[in-house]
Design a protein around this motif. Sequence first.
Motif, short mmCIF file in Angstrom:
data_model
loop_
_atom_site.label_atom_id
_atom_site.label_comp_id
_atom_site.label_asym_id
_atom_site.label_seq_id
_atom_site.Cartn_x
_atom_site.Cartn_y
_atom_site.Cartn_z
N SER A 1 0.82 -1.21 0.00
CA SER A 1 0.00 0.00 0.00
C SER A 1 0.86 1.26 0.00
CB SER A 1 -0.96 0.01 1.19
OG SER A 1 -0.24 -0.02 2.41
N MET A 2 1.93 1.27 0.78
CA MET A 2 2.83 2.42 0.82
C MET A 2 3.53 2.60 -0.54
SD MET A 2 2.46 3.87 3.69
CE MET A 2 3.82 5.02 3.52
N SER A 3 3.93 1.50 -1.13
CA SER A 3 4.60 1.56 -2.43
C SER A 3 3.67 2.12 -3.50
CB SER A 3 5.08 0.16 -2.84
OG SER A 3 5.99 -0.36 -1.90
N LEU A 4 2.40 1.74 -3.46
CA LEU A 4 1.43 2.23 -4.43
C LEU A 4 1.19 3.73 -4.27
CD1 LEU A 4 -1.13 -0.72 -4.40
CD2 LEU A 4 0.37 -0.05 -6.28
N LEU A 5 1.15 4.21 -3.04
CA LEU A 5 0.98 5.64 -2.80
C LEU A 5 2.16 6.44 -3.35
CD1 LEU A 5 -0.47 5.64 0.85
CD2 LEU A 5 -1.68 6.22 -1.27
N VAL A 6 3.37 5.94 -3.12
CA VAL A 6 4.57 6.61 -3.63
C VAL A 6 4.56 6.61 -5.16
CG1 VAL A 6 7.09 6.49 -3.78
CG2 VAL A 6 5.95 6.11 -1.58
N LEU A 7 4.20 5.46 -5.74
CA LEU A 7 4.16 5.35 -7.20
C LEU A 7 3.17 6.34 -7.80
CD1 LEU A 7 4.82 3.91 -9.87
CD2 LEU A 7 2.99 2.28 -9.33
N THR A 8 2.01 6.45 -7.18
CA THR A 8 0.98 7.37 -7.69
C THR A 8 1.47 8.81 -7.66
OG1 THR A 8 -0.78 5.88 -6.92
CG2 THR A 8 -1.40 8.16 -7.40
N TYR A 9 2.13 9.20 -6.58
CA TYR A 9 2.67 10.56 -6.48
C TYR A 9 3.70 10.82 -7.58
CZ TYR A 9 5.31 14.56 -4.76
OH TYR A 9 5.94 15.78 -4.67
N VAL A 10 4.57 9.85 -7.80
CA VAL A 10 5.62 9.99 -8.81
C VAL A 10 5.01 10.14 -10.21
CG1 VAL A 10 7.48 8.74 -10.00
CG2 VAL A 10 7.40 8.79 -7.50
N LEU A 11 3.95 9.38 -10.50
CA LEU A 11 3.32 9.44 -11.81
C LEU A 11 2.68 10.80 -12.08
CD1 LEU A 11 1.61 5.93 -11.91
CD2 LEU A 11 3.50 6.69 -13.35
N PHE A 12 2.17 11.45 -11.05
CA PHE A 12 1.51 12.74 -11.23
C PHE A 12 2.51 13.90 -11.30
CE2 PHE A 12 -2.35 10.53 -10.29
CZ PHE A 12 -3.36 11.30 -10.83
N ASP A 13 3.74 13.67 -10.89
CA ASP A 13 4.76 14.73 -10.85
C ASP A 13 5.61 14.66 -12.12
OD1 ASP A 13 6.84 16.49 -10.31
OD2 ASP A 13 6.83 16.03 -8.17
N ALA A 14 5.49 15.69 -12.96
CA ALA A 14 6.21 15.71 -14.24
C ALA A 14 7.71 15.78 -14.07
CB ALA A 14 5.73 16.88 -15.09
N SER A 15 8.18 16.22 -12.90
CA SER A 15 9.62 16.28 -12.67
C SER A 15 10.22 14.89 -12.48
CB SER A 15 9.94 17.16 -11.45
OG SER A 15 9.38 16.59 -10.27
N PHE A 16 9.39 13.92 -12.11
CA PHE A 16 9.83 12.54 -11.97
C PHE A 16 9.57 11.73 -13.24
CE2 PHE A 16 9.30 13.62 -7.44
CZ PHE A 16 10.51 13.17 -6.94
N VAL A 17 8.37 11.87 -13.77
CA VAL A 17 7.96 11.13 -14.97
C VAL A 17 7.54 12.13 -16.03
CG1 VAL A 17 6.38 9.41 -15.93
CG2 VAL A 17 7.21 9.16 -13.58
N GLY A 18 8.35 12.27 -17.07
CA GLY A 18 8.06 13.21 -18.14
C GLY A 18 6.92 12.75 -19.02
N PRO A 19 6.41 13.65 -19.88
CA PRO A 19 5.27 13.31 -20.75
C PRO A 19 5.53 12.11 -21.66
CG PRO A 19 5.66 15.67 -20.74
CD PRO A 19 6.81 15.06 -20.01
N SER A 20 6.71 12.02 -22.24
CA SER A 20 7.00 10.92 -23.15
C SER A 20 7.04 9.58 -22.41
CB SER A 20 8.33 11.15 -23.88
OG SER A 20 9.39 11.29 -22.95
N LEU A 21 7.65 9.58 -21.22
CA LEU A 21 7.70 8.35 -20.43
C LEU A 21 6.31 7.95 -19.96
CD1 LEU A 21 9.16 6.08 -19.00
CD2 LEU A 21 9.68 7.65 -17.11
N LEU A 22 5.50 8.93 -19.59
CA LEU A 22 4.14 8.63 -19.14
C LEU A 22 3.31 8.04 -20.28
CD1 LEU A 22 2.17 8.75 -16.77
CD2 LEU A 22 1.51 11.04 -17.50
N SER A 23 3.53 8.54 -21.50
CA SER A 23 2.83 7.98 -22.66
C SER A 23 3.22 6.52 -22.88
CB SER A 23 3.15 8.79 -23.92
OG SER A 23 2.62 10.10 -23.82
N VAL A 24 4.52 6.22 -22.69
CA VAL A 24 4.99 4.84 -22.82
C VAL A 24 4.34 3.97 -21.76
CG1 VAL A 24 6.99 3.31 -22.63
CG2 VAL A 24 7.17 5.46 -23.90
N LEU A 25 4.29 4.48 -20.52
CA LEU A 25 3.69 3.72 -19.43
C LEU A 25 2.20 3.48 -19.69
CD1 LEU A 25 5.36 5.42 -16.32
CD2 LEU A 25 5.81 3.12 -17.23
#
Length: 252
Positions: free
Chosen positions: A133-157
């Motif tokens: 559950s903690m890992s999923l919360l961290v992952l969700t935050y990272v996905l919403f933050d463009a400084s961690f996951v850029g637009p191109s990487l998010l499109s791939v994901l």
Amino acid sequence: MAPWLPDILRNPLAALIGEPCTKTLVDELNIFDPLCLRHAVSKGLGLGIVLGGCIVKLPQLFKILNAKSVAGISLSSYVLEVLANAITLAYNFRQGYSFTTYGEALFIGVQNIVITLLILAFTGRTIIGLVTSMSLLVLTYVLFDASFVGPSLLSVLYGLTIPLVISSRIPQIYAIHKNKYTGQLSAFAVFNYFFGTAARLFTTMVEVDDSLVLIGAVLAVVANGVLAAQMLYFWNAQAPQDKYRLDTKKTK
């Protein structure tokens, strides 16, 4: 033509389908305008799907709690589905799409996390559940933050969620096929998921000009359709010995 509908009713409608279509469909009573009619139906379906997403997994959750069993429910299916929910939310939000075209992913994701934790708890893996559950919360935050996951990487994901959606259903489909029994899987959840994804395919075709989202919607309908067909086929199947029942484990 001046608006005839009271503002208390007209304003929410305009917020949902837009002022131009409200004027066409409501003020001018031109209810057969093809573009606005299709848009209004799509918005209405989208809102219904989002609201339905708030409760679609609750029958499954209550069924587990009442039976004190997770028999027939695939853990890997729920873990994969939670990952897909998180990526779907982040991608659609950051693309600026209307909440009515993806909002159910938020509510279904929360319910999926709860069910995942119940599966882990009923199978004696509570600590793993907390870490998950903690890992999923961290992952969700990272996905919403463009400084961690850029637009191109998010499109791939997001593109990866297409096979992920199928992968999340395969373990459940295989478990039912192997056991010839649907276990504690909720028929309400399965059929609502199927009809919900079918409606979501329509809203995607109308409102979202994105091939990735469209492909994902098509595959979701197919995967959920297979589960719905299994639910019907094994409706009266006899239950095998349940090794995932909580009170059974306690008496051993």
